[in-house]
Structures are given as structure tokens and as C-alpha cells.
Scaffold this motif. Structure first.
Motif, short mmCIF file in Angstrom:
data_model
loop_
_atom_site.label_atom_id
_atom_site.label_comp_id
_atom_site.label_asym_id
_atom_site.label_seq_id
_atom_site.Cartn_x
_atom_site.Cartn_y
_atom_site.Cartn_z
N LYS A 246 -5.66 3.94 -1.14
CA LYS A 246 -5.23 4.16 0.32
C LYS A 246 -5.93 3.12 1.06
O LYS A 246 -7.26 3.13 1.22
N GLN A 250 -4.76 1.08 9.69
CA GLN A 250 -3.24 1.60 9.80
C GLN A 250 -2.29 0.66 9.46
O GLN A 250 -1.12 0.87 8.71
N GLN A 253 -1.92 0.43 5.81
CA GLN A 253 -1.01 1.55 5.37
C GLN A 253 0.29 1.35 5.56
O GLN A 253 1.32 1.94 4.85
N GLN A 256 1.71 -0.89 3.05
CA GLN A 256 1.80 -0.07 1.66
C GLN A 256 3.23 0.58 1.59
O GLN A 256 3.83 0.39 0.65
N TYR A 335 -1.82 -5.07 3.56
CA TYR A 335 -2.06 -4.18 2.27
C TYR A 335 -2.47 -4.91 1.05
O TYR A 335 -3.42 -4.51 0.32
#
Length: 351
Positions: A246, A250, A253, A256, A335
Motif C-alpha cells: 500500500k 494518497q 494510492q 495504484q 505509485y
């Protein structure tokens, strides 16, 4: 006379310039500073053949000067005919046998070294890596380790690493000038050789066989680390679980999620995958170059994601996925740049 002198001067300046420029270029992309067993053997052959050719050149020049001085036409001897040596068996044997001997002096060690580097009879006792050549990137699958990478090949120093070469498309050529010689990478048959680095370092690798419009951009890196660092790298790579990973921001994420939504994951695996058709991105954040040629900056990565054709013409990524905006590409880049499964990186070499 002045014109001839001018031409000689120009030729001399061009030769000197070529020698100076020969020392310029990418670090650790030269066969003249060997850092591996294969490269050292190649250097030995370069020295041997250069010595033989220099010897032949000097002998020819000496004989030319002797003949020019001793047998030149002298005043008052315009009709003089020197003693003829046509049919002299001794001379004919000498100038036939000597070239044969010189060729054997160069050929025998060349053949011996070639077979030594291609000998895979002891491969099972060492590290084995399947190397796949693709237009215009390289894939590395560590046999028995459940580790796959692309573009960056990690190896331990002082140990033979056997590479099994096969192409997924056209003929390529696997070459790491500072570590070893080159070997063809064919689509129809597997070629095997071993590479062995003497010291830690990051070494450039190239495709040495023309394979398309971006042939000159088909670069990769060999990261030679100490045996202890290599063991740590293997452990880190094996323990990395992409499903549990993870990102810590933000934006990353969101990147991702976009990576999956935009079908990037359909071609690019994170973690070992036998069906991935594009470069493996497991350790992408640790790479010294993006796409093998770009400096590792977010700006360059965004450019690559948005328009890969501009950076590498003819690559198979072009047009294979939905278009992304620069904003979306920026999130995906965030990411990818966080994919750093191991503490052993090119930056830790020799530290």
C-alpha cells in the motif's frame, strides 16, 4: 605538395579526435576496462591480436624501406636488373608458413575462450537466469527463486551466473562490455553463456544486433553486488507481496487504482508472473533508468506513460492501453516510484 600535406594534417586531426571521443560515453560501457572474467579474456585477445598486427606492420615497413633504399634505381644503372627470386622455394615457404602461424596464434586462444565462456556443464551448481530479449527491453527470470525483473539484472560478484538467452521476437544480441563478451539472442534456439563480475558496480548492457528503429535504445543495467548484499536482495524480493503493498501517499494510492483501471496490469506484472507481456515492474522504484534510457525523474516517467512512442519509436506499448491524461500519468508515476521492495539498490553498490 601543399595539398598533400593538408590532407595528411586533416587525417591526423580526425584520428586524434576519434581517439579522444572513444573515451567519452556511458560509464562502464567499454570493453577496454574489463571488470569481469569474460571481458578480461576479450581484452587479452585484443592485446594479442594488436601485438601480432603491430609486429606484421613493422616488419612490412622495415622490408619496404630496405627494398626502397637498397634496390632503388641508381644513376647510371637504368638498365640494371637485380637478381630475381622467382621460384625460390625457401622464400615461398617462409612467407606462406609465417602467416599461417600468426593466424593460429590468434585463432587458437579465441576458440578456446569461446568454448570456455559457452560451457554450461556446471550450470546446475550456480545461479541460472532466463533472459528474454524483446523490442526494446530485457526480461530476467531467476530460475528456482520465484523472482522476475526487467531492465536491471542483479548478480553477486565473484560467482558464475549462467544466462540462458532467448528472444520473444527478432534476433537480439546480449552484451555487457565491461563484464563479458556478446552472444546472439535468437527466437528459435536458446544460447547459454556465463557472466562473472570481479567487483561491485553498475554496468551498462546493450543489444548489439540491429533489431528495429529503437535498437540503439535497448539498454539495460547489471548491478553487481557483494554475495551478502545479493542474498539480502533475493530475500527482499521473495518476501515482497504486491497484493499487500500500500503506497504511503494518497496520490500514489490513486495511482495504484489507475494502474489497474487503465489496464496497465494486463501487460506489466508486479511480482513473478509467467503471462506478463511487458516489462516486470516489481522493483521499478529502484531503477537508475526508466524505460532503460530515461533519467529517473517523475517528469520523464509521465512523458513515457503519456507518449511512449516519442521516447522509443516502434515499441509495443504504443496504442496498447487507453489514453491517460498527464494528471493520471502523474498519479501512476507516484505509485510506480514507490515500488522499492529491497534495500539493496544501485545506490548501495560499494557502500
Amino acid at each position: 605538395m601543399r595539398s598533400a600535406f593538408g590532407k595528411m594534417k586533416t587525417a591526423f586531426l580526425l584520428a586524434v579526435t576519434a581517439l579522444i571521443l572513444a573515451g567519452c560515453g556511458k560509464e562502464n560501457l567499454t570493453a577496454l576496462v574489463p571488470k569481469g572474467v569474460g571481458a578480461q579474456k576479450s581484452m587479452d585477445l585484443i592485446i594479442l591480436t594488436t601485438a601480432v598486427m603491430t609486429l606484421v606492420f613493422l616488419i612490412v615497413i622495415i622490408l619496404f624501406v630496405v627494398v626502397l633504399v637498397r634496390y632503388r634505381r641508381k644513376k647510371g644503372q637504368e638498365d640494371y636488373i637485380p637478381e630475381q627470386v622467382e621460384g625460390n622455394k625457401t622464400l615461398e615457404i617462409v612467407w606462406t608458413v609465417i602467416p599461417i602461424i600468426l593466424v593460429l596464434v590468434m585463432a587458437v586462444p579465441t576458440v578456446v575462450y569461446t568454448f570456455e565462456l559457452a560451457d554450461d556443464s556446471k550450470a546446475k551448481d550456480h545461479i541460472n537466469i532466463d533472459v528474454k530479449g524483446n523490442q526494446y527491453w530485457w526480461h530476467f527470470d531467476y530460475k528456482g527463486e520465484k523472482i522476475q525483473t526487467s531492465q536491471d539484472l542483479y548478480i553477486p560478484t565473484g560467482e558464475k551466473v549462467y544466462v540462458h538467452l532467448l528472444s520473444n521476437d527478432v534476433t537480439h544480441s546480449f552484451w555487457i562490455p565491461s563484464i563479458s563478451g556478446k552472444l546472439d539472442v535468437n527466437p528459435e534456439n536458446e544460447n547459454t553463456m556465463y557472466i562473472e563480475a570481479n567487483e561491485e558496480g553498475v554496468y551498462w548492457g546493450k543489444c548489439a544486433e540491429f533489431c528495429g528503429p529503437s535498437h540503439s535504445l535497448m539498454d539495460f543495467k547489471v548491478v553487481a553486488v557483494s554475495p551478502d548484499k545479493y542474498k539480502q536482495w533475493v530475500k527482499d524480493m521473495q518476501n515482497f507481496d504486491p497484493k499487500k503493498f500500500k503506497p504511503d501517499t494518497q496520490v500514489a494510492q490513486e495511482g495504484q487504482k489507475l494502474f489497474e483501471e487503465k489496464s496497465c496490469i494486463a501487460c506489466h506484472a508486479i511480482g513473478p508472473s509467467p503471462v506478463a507481456t511487458g516489462p516486470n515492474l516489481t522493483d521499478f522504484g529502484n531503477r537508475e533508468k526508466y524505460a532503460g534510457i530515461l533519467e529517473p525523474t517523475k517528469e520523464n516517467l509521465v512523458k513515457w506513460i503519456v507518449d511512449p512512442e516519442k521516447e522509443k519509436p516502434g515499441n509495443k506499448m504504443t496504442g496498447k492501453y487507453p489514453k491517460v491524461t498527464e494528471e493520471e500519468a502523474g498519479k501512476i508515476a507516484e505509485y510506480l516510484m514507490q515500488l522499492k521492495p529491497s534495500s539493496v539498490t544501485p545506490e548501495t553498490v560499494s557502500k
